[in-house]
Motif scaffolding. Sequence first.
Motif, PDB file in Angstrom:
ATOM      1  N   MET A   6      33.361  52.452  37.947  1.00 55.66           N
ATOM      2  CA  MET A   6      34.790  52.187  37.801  1.00 55.66           C
ATOM      3  C   MET A   6      35.460  53.428  37.221  1.00 55.66           C
ATOM      4  O   MET A   6      34.944  54.042  36.272  1.00 55.66           O
ATOM      5  CB  MET A   6      35.014  50.994  36.877  1.00 55.66           C
ATOM      6  CG  MET A   6      36.469  50.688  36.584  1.00 55.66           C
ATOM      7  SD  MET A   6      37.402  50.133  38.015  1.00 55.66           S
ATOM      8  CE  MET A   6      39.081  50.255  37.372  1.00 55.66           C
ATOM      9  N   LEU A  27      33.775  48.450  29.777  1.00 62.35           N
ATOM     10  CA  LEU A  27      33.048  48.656  31.029  1.00 62.35           C
ATOM     11  C   LEU A  27      31.547  48.506  30.822  1.00 62.35           C
ATOM     12  O   LEU A  27      30.841  47.953  31.669  1.00 62.35           O
ATOM     13  CB  LEU A  27      33.379  50.033  31.603  1.00 62.35           C
ATOM     14  CG  LEU A  27      34.827  50.226  32.076  1.00 62.35           C
ATOM     15  CD1 LEU A  27      35.046  51.663  32.527  1.00 62.35           C
ATOM     16  CD2 LEU A  27      35.182  49.254  33.193  1.00 62.35           C
ATOM     17  N   ILE A  32      28.987  47.691  34.106  1.00 62.60           N
ATOM     18  CA  ILE A  32      29.293  48.830  34.977  1.00 62.60           C
ATOM     19  C   ILE A  32      28.316  49.957  34.660  1.00 62.60           C
ATOM     20  O   ILE A  32      28.041  50.251  33.492  1.00 62.60           O
ATOM     21  CB  ILE A  32      30.744  49.293  34.765  1.00 62.60           C
ATOM     22  CG1 ILE A  32      31.726  48.204  35.190  1.00 62.60           C
ATOM     23  CG2 ILE A  32      31.027  50.586  35.513  1.00 62.60           C
ATOM     24  CD1 ILE A  32      31.726  47.871  36.663  1.00 62.60           C
ATOM     25  N   HIS A 228      38.681  50.524  47.007  1.00 64.18           N
ATOM     26  CA  HIS A 228      39.714  49.614  46.513  1.00 64.18           C
ATOM     27  C   HIS A 228      40.365  48.977  47.715  1.00 64.18           C
ATOM     28  O   HIS A 228      40.059  49.323  48.862  1.00 64.18           O
ATOM     29  CB  HIS A 228      40.742  50.358  45.651  1.00 64.18           C
ATOM     30  CG  HIS A 228      41.295  51.612  46.278  1.00 64.18           C
ATOM     31  ND1 HIS A 228      42.472  51.636  47.000  1.00 64.18           N
ATOM     32  CD2 HIS A 228      40.817  52.873  46.312  1.00 64.18           C
ATOM     33  CE1 HIS A 228      42.695  52.875  47.425  1.00 64.18           C
ATOM     34  NE2 HIS A 228      41.709  53.644  47.028  1.00 64.18           N
ATOM     35  N   PRO A 256      41.481  44.939  43.615  1.00 64.39           N
ATOM     36  CA  PRO A 256      40.038  44.656  43.633  1.00 64.39           C
ATOM     37  C   PRO A 256      39.514  44.459  45.050  1.00 64.39           C
ATOM     38  O   PRO A 256      40.239  43.972  45.931  1.00 64.39           O
ATOM     39  CB  PRO A 256      39.924  43.368  42.810  1.00 64.39           C
ATOM     40  CG  PRO A 256      41.122  43.386  41.911  1.00 64.39           C
ATOM     41  CD  PRO A 256      42.216  44.017  42.720  1.00 64.39           C
ATOM     42  N   LEU A 283      40.601  51.008  40.707  1.00 66.06           N
ATOM     43  CA  LEU A 283      41.600  49.948  40.614  1.00 66.06           C
ATOM     44  C   LEU A 283      42.713  50.353  39.655  1.00 66.06           C
ATOM     45  O   LEU A 283      42.488  51.075  38.679  1.00 66.06           O
ATOM     46  CB  LEU A 283      40.962  48.651  40.111  1.00 66.06           C
ATOM     47  CG  LEU A 283      39.668  48.187  40.786  1.00 66.06           C
ATOM     48  CD1 LEU A 283      39.247  46.838  40.216  1.00 66.06           C
ATOM     49  CD2 LEU A 283      39.797  48.124  42.292  1.00 66.06           C
ATOM     50  N   PHE A 288      42.537  45.411  35.389  1.00 63.49           N
ATOM     51  CA  PHE A 288      41.386  45.644  34.506  1.00 63.49           C
ATOM     52  C   PHE A 288      40.579  44.370  34.293  1.00 63.49           C
ATOM     53  O   PHE A 288      39.343  44.404  34.263  1.00 63.49           O
ATOM     54  CB  PHE A 288      41.853  46.212  33.161  1.00 63.49           C
ATOM     55  CG  PHE A 288      40.734  46.787  32.329  1.00 63.49           C
ATOM     56  CD1 PHE A 288      40.353  48.111  32.490  1.00 63.49           C
ATOM     57  CD2 PHE A 288      40.063  46.008  31.389  1.00 63.49           C
ATOM     58  CE1 PHE A 288      39.316  48.648  31.726  1.00 63.49           C
ATOM     59  CE2 PHE A 288      39.031  46.538  30.633  1.00 63.49           C
ATOM     60  CZ  PHE A 288      38.652  47.858  30.804  1.00 63.49           C
ATOM     61  N   ILE A 291      37.951  43.507  37.179  1.00 63.96           N
ATOM     62  CA  ILE A 291      36.905  44.461  37.553  1.00 63.96           C
ATOM     63  C   ILE A 291      35.607  43.746  37.916  1.00 63.96           C
ATOM     64  O   ILE A 291      34.936  44.099  38.887  1.00 63.96           O
ATOM     65  CB  ILE A 291      36.679  45.474  36.416  1.00 63.96           C
ATOM     66  CG1 ILE A 291      37.895  46.395  36.272  1.00 63.96           C
ATOM     67  CG2 ILE A 291      35.408  46.298  36.667  1.00 63.96           C
ATOM     68  CD1 ILE A 291      37.836  47.315  35.069  1.00 63.96           C
ATOM     69  N   SER A 294      35.730  42.298  41.392  1.00 65.57           N
ATOM     70  CA  SER A 294      35.641  43.373  42.376  1.00 65.57           C
ATOM     71  C   SER A 294      34.220  43.889  42.491  1.00 65.57           C
ATOM     72  O   SER A 294      33.705  44.128  43.601  1.00 65.57           O
ATOM     73  CB  SER A 294      36.588  44.509  41.974  1.00 65.57           C
ATOM     74  OG  SER A 294      36.602  45.535  42.944  1.00 65.57           O
ATOM     75  N   LYS A 295      33.562  44.048  41.348  1.00 68.40           N
ATOM     76  CA  LYS A 295      32.178  44.536  41.349  1.00 68.40           C
ATOM     77  C   LYS A 295      31.266  43.575  42.086  1.00 68.40           C
ATOM     78  O   LYS A 295      30.416  43.994  42.896  1.00 68.40           O
ATOM     79  CB  LYS A 295      31.695  44.715  39.905  1.00 68.40           C
ATOM     80  CG  LYS A 295      30.272  45.262  39.789  1.00 68.40           C
ATOM     81  CD  LYS A 295      29.762  45.235  38.354  1.00 68.40           C
ATOM     82  CE  LYS A 295      29.400  43.820  37.931  1.00 68.40           C
ATOM     83  NZ  LYS A 295      28.687  43.778  36.623  1.00 68.40           N
TER      84      LYS A 295
END
Length: 334
Positions: A6, A27, A32, A228, A256, A283, A288, A291, A294-295
């Motif tokens: 990220m 993170l 992450i 993204h 995301p 992103l 935030f 995240i 999205s991951k």
Amino acid sequence: MHLIGMKIDEVRIDGRMDCFQKDLEELNYMGIKAVELPVHGMDVILNGQINHRRMDQVTEILKPFKFRYSVHSPNPLNLMDKEEPKLHADILAASLEFARQVGAKAVVVHSGRFIPEELFTLCPARDIPEREKARLLAQEARILQEVCALYPDVTVALENARPYLSQSPYCYAERLGNLKTQVLDVNRDNVRINLDFGHLFMCATFYDFDPMAEVSQIRGLVAHTHIHDNFGGAVHHFQKQQTHQLPLGKGDSHMPVGWGSVPVAGMLQQILPEYEGLFMMELRSRYFNDIQESKLNLRKIIMQINQGENGVNLSRDLHPDRSTTQKTHHRHQI
């Protein structure tokens, strides 16, 4: 192993080391594994030179963490700058020096712009003479060759550009074929491509081409990624407010993974399994808290591709129906 990372948002931290450290901690808690550091968001470069006091602060903050790192050079860096090319060369060198000191192997650099975004208001869209384009491309190539020769252990990853209504083609890297040609002309092992998935999808919609076929041209040259989502709709350079653009499905949304129409799986299939770099999510800071989602969506796509499954689909086909995206603005050829 493919690591999902990220990018730290430079606007979010805005030179504040306490915010930088807090984001790293968050993170890390999210699991992450890699982080892209915005050198300009930490005030590490001042007037083209390393700010050593701030550099020491950053390296001290990074000590407890075990992330893999990449670096994003300052957004206004333009190796085609006509007024102060040496200053921009110095900024590139400082970015590479920062990367070396934090142990990052890749530095993302925005490809040269014939007309930089900062001058759009002063420079109406115009046809740029081929001779001028060639001169600026040669200038960028020369600076890359000279500076990158000093940092053979760090790879510069030139990023493909997004389109703008009424201003494109302001940058040669709106098309990956042009970016490939420039990278090959530079002819250095440590100058490669940062594939920005969102920018590519916007350009594919704007210029009406197949994004997967476009990616297939650069296999073996991709050293870094920005992943993204968006809906593909180009906007004018002055249209920045996300709450105004999202209802219309327009803009470089940096949402995301899985929220928009970018065919992430189809693009990834073009560079895997050869690609060995980081999968870096980029992103906007407004996402935030999203995240993790999205991951997980990105990890699912990568796992399905690695397992050879067919029909990878996160709310859309590999080749999204163009009727669900913005109407094509096929106005220019570059």
